[in-house]
Motif scaffolding. Sequence first.
Motif, PDB file in Angstrom:
ATOM      1  N   CYS A   1      -7.899   8.875 -11.236  1.00 22.73           N
ATOM      2  CA  CYS A   1      -7.168   7.626 -10.971  1.00 22.73           C
ATOM      3  C   CYS A   1      -8.007   6.652 -10.171  1.00 22.73           C
ATOM      4  CB  CYS A   1      -5.880   7.944 -10.208  1.00 22.73           C
ATOM      5  SG  CYS A   1      -5.301   6.586  -9.177  1.00 22.73           S
TER       6      CYS A   1
ATOM      7  N   ALA B   1       0.353   3.952  -6.668  1.00 24.34           N
ATOM      8  CA  ALA B   1      -0.915   3.248  -6.478  1.00 24.34           C
ATOM      9  C   ALA B   1      -1.762   3.126  -7.736  1.00 24.34           C
ATOM     10  CB  ALA B   1      -1.737   3.948  -5.394  1.00 24.34           C
ATOM     11  N   CYS B   2      -1.539   3.981  -8.741  1.00 25.90           N
ATOM     12  CA  CYS B   2      -2.457   4.002  -9.881  1.00 25.90           C
ATOM     13  C   CYS B   2      -1.922   3.186 -11.074  1.00 25.90           C
ATOM     14  CB  CYS B   2      -2.745   5.441 -10.309  1.00 25.90           C
ATOM     15  SG  CYS B   2      -3.606   6.364  -9.020  1.00 25.90           S
TER      16      CYS B   2
ATOM     17  N   PRO C   1      -7.201   3.610  -7.883  1.00 21.79           N
ATOM     18  CA  PRO C   1      -5.999   2.981  -7.325  1.00 21.79           C
ATOM     19  C   PRO C   1      -5.975   1.474  -7.577  1.00 21.79           C
ATOM     20  CG  PRO C   1      -7.036   4.425  -5.711  1.00 21.79           C
ATOM     21  CD  PRO C   1      -7.986   4.317  -6.862  1.00 21.79           C
TER      22      PRO C   1
ATOM     23  N   LEU D   1      -6.021  13.015  -6.283  1.00 19.65           N
ATOM     24  CA  LEU D   1      -5.910  11.755  -7.024  1.00 19.65           C
ATOM     25  C   LEU D   1      -7.232  11.422  -7.711  1.00 19.65           C
ATOM     26  CD1 LEU D   1      -4.000   8.741  -6.423  1.00 19.65           C
ATOM     27  CD2 LEU D   1      -6.322   8.316  -5.650  1.00 19.65           C
TER      28      LEU D   1
ATOM     29  N   SER E   1       0.829  -1.207   0.000  1.00 20.18           N
ATOM     30  CA  SER E   1       0.000   0.000   0.000  1.00 20.18           C
ATOM     31  C   SER E   1       0.864   1.258   0.000  1.00 20.18           C
ATOM     32  CB  SER E   1      -0.938  -0.013   1.201  1.00 20.18           C
ATOM     33  OG  SER E   1      -0.185  -0.155   2.378  1.00 20.18           O
TER      34      SER E   1
ATOM     35  N   ILE F   1      -4.425   2.583  -0.427  1.00 19.04           N
ATOM     36  CA  ILE F   1      -3.853   3.847   0.021  1.00 19.04           C
ATOM     37  C   ILE F   1      -4.351   4.106   1.446  1.00 19.04           C
ATOM     38  CG2 ILE F   1      -3.788   6.359  -0.355  1.00 19.04           C
ATOM     39  CD1 ILE F   1      -4.224   5.830  -3.335  1.00 19.04           C
TER      40      ILE F   1
END
Lengths: 393, 393
Positions: free
Chosen positions: A99, A392-393, A101, A94, A62, A105
């Motif tokens: 995005c 994360a994306c 993920p 974000l 994460s 996160i």
Amino acid sequence: MWADLLPVGRMGSGGFRRFAWTAADMACREWFRGEAATRGMDVDTDRNGNLWAWLGPPGPDSFVTGSHLDSVPGGGAYDGPLGVVSGFAAIDALRARGCTPKRPIAVVAFTDEEGARFGVACLGSRLSTGAADPARTLALTDSDGTRLDEAMSAQGHDPVHVGADPGALQRIGVFVELHVEQGRALVDLGAPIGLATAIWPHGRWRYDFAGEGNHAGTTALADRRDPMLSYAMTVLAARKQARLAGALATFGKVTVDPGGTNAIAAGVTAWLDSRAPDEATLTDLVTAIAAQATERAGRDGVRLSVTAESETPLVDFPAGQLDWAATALGDPPRLATGAGHDAGVLARAGVPTAMLFVRNPTGVSHSPAEHADQDDCLAGVAALTELMVRHAC
Amino acid sequence: MWADLLPVGRMGSGGFRRFAWTAADMACREWFRGEAATRGMDVDTDRNGNLWAWLGPPGPDSFVTGSHLDSVPGGGAYDGPLGVVSGFAAIDALRARGCTPKRPIAVVAFTDEEGARFGVACLGSRLSTGAADPARTLALTDSDGTRLDEAMSAQGHDPVHVGADPGALQRIGVFVELHVEQGRALVDLGAPIGLATAIWPHGRWRYDFAGEGNHAGTTALADRRDPMLSYAMTVLAARKQARLAGALATFGKVTVDPGGTNAIAAGVTAWLDSRAPDEATLTDLVTAIAAQATERAGRDGVRLSVTAESETPLVDFPAGQLDWAATALGDPPRLATGAGHDAGVLARAGVPTAMLFVRNPTGVSHSPAEHADQDDCLAGVAALTELMVRHAC
């Protein structure tokens, strides 16, 4: 988001007093839960009282960002909260970038980073990494004699589970702490943000000077054993030795027994905070200060004992995350700091960690005058968002 | 008599904490009333809260003896109470000698001699002589912010009548205060008792050093405005200047804002107690200390303000009573003292006053180690009895 948090623990001076496990701390936690809920994030309280707001189910690799919500006495608005607020703002940014993920996160608020109440800093992260012993930590007392475990229980947190929490840390793919800079390096460099390279080794030493209480109006100077004199010389010696060493030494807290205007002090207790670029310099510095203090105390007929209350070695932030973040952010300035942070505790425990600083126009920190310009705060959020997206994306 | 009073306001350290208008003060007053009742003496509480135990009806040309029952924080057992206990003991001795007083005799306990709670010494006697302004005095606050008038009311004393009380003082034919010596002069002279000639001029000055609060771990030494440095130099300067002047200067009380281990102080407030054999020496001394402090504060980027909180001029005890007592007691040693006393306040107001000191084997005072040997205490009672008999019988 800021406006809701600002009144919590605010003092008449404009400074903040948000000590761990007090009503002010609980109000900060309530604010955190509200911000998480607004974003559809679930909040966990871990065994050490750290708060985790999750976007998506908690899981491995994460992206975790955050800082702390507690303050020193009379602290400023930014030290700690800026990192948490920026974490939530980065989540908003974000989403605005569209995005979705691929990795979890989290925004985290570590407990009792400042150590203002129980005298040991970074308790939440130190307990989680196993750097702090649970039994010794829970037995710490505040200035009213309240034990940490009692303080936790009083706020509904069961201290029985306090201790190392590898499960919580193993979920972290990368931890990025954003923090207001606590000096003026970025001002001099003309940059809104910077990356931390290292945290200087630092520590706290308690100086107990024991003399003889007596009447200030009748005791001949030659008959006195006045610990205030030994303390005063030690303050000046610490400053001079720090200057010669290119390091820092500060006495910011002192108590006097009995503390009467017309009574020569029986005892003076003071705390030395000292930091240096490397461990050898720090050791030499605190040794030199203690030696001068002991020599003067001897001349004053005063007994001195010096106790190390905490000592934190040098932390180098891991090169992998530092280079990754530098590349993502167009190579901002890199700087070392004298201040301890939860990010430093995690880095020492092997957690992949990076740390962002936001420019502080005056360099003032731990004071109501602490500040960061809005544009620089937005630059911090943008940098955090960029790192969040990349991971994360 | 001693055994009943000893537990009142006793702290874990063995020292005493008997601040005016607290529960400990009230317990001391209860003890006083009990001792008076045992001896068939009626107790008056005057408008300023001073207690008077009368043997025979109150009237003119009375013999009055006594001292105070309150203490500094962590004070000793003798400072104050010895004079009150010896007063009652002298009444017992007078009766044992078969004397039937021709004039009234009173034992008095003045209120708040030490000034430990509200910062101004000898409040009871100063109010009675008119040396202290009632409105200003009643507005004094303790460290919790409680006003003196509130503190009095809370203990059932109506502050509305506080002020000059010439009627109470005009009854005094002679006032004799017996007090433990607060230095070692009588030890060096080999005498159990002595007579006071004068009280040195003395005062209290508050030093407010205002710097800039900042982070102890990140603020470069050159960027600091640290008031602790200015304070430390001032402590050492005060000692050196006092030594050069043949006088006394002491910093025994200091508070730090915010007082965090990892925070450079924003402000330091400290209290200078200074005393000298004559007023010119004292003025020169406190001027020299303030000048050095101001110079250093300027170099530290710190603002200093110095406020005189109290200034008491030289008191010479009246020659008539001094010679009368010296003749009655076989010419014991005579000595000046640096400590203020209610007897000094009364002498300045023109009340016929004498003062007896009882030898203190260590000279220690305002400390739990304060002491007087039993034989010397009995010599004090015998001297007081002799003066009582000569005036009243």
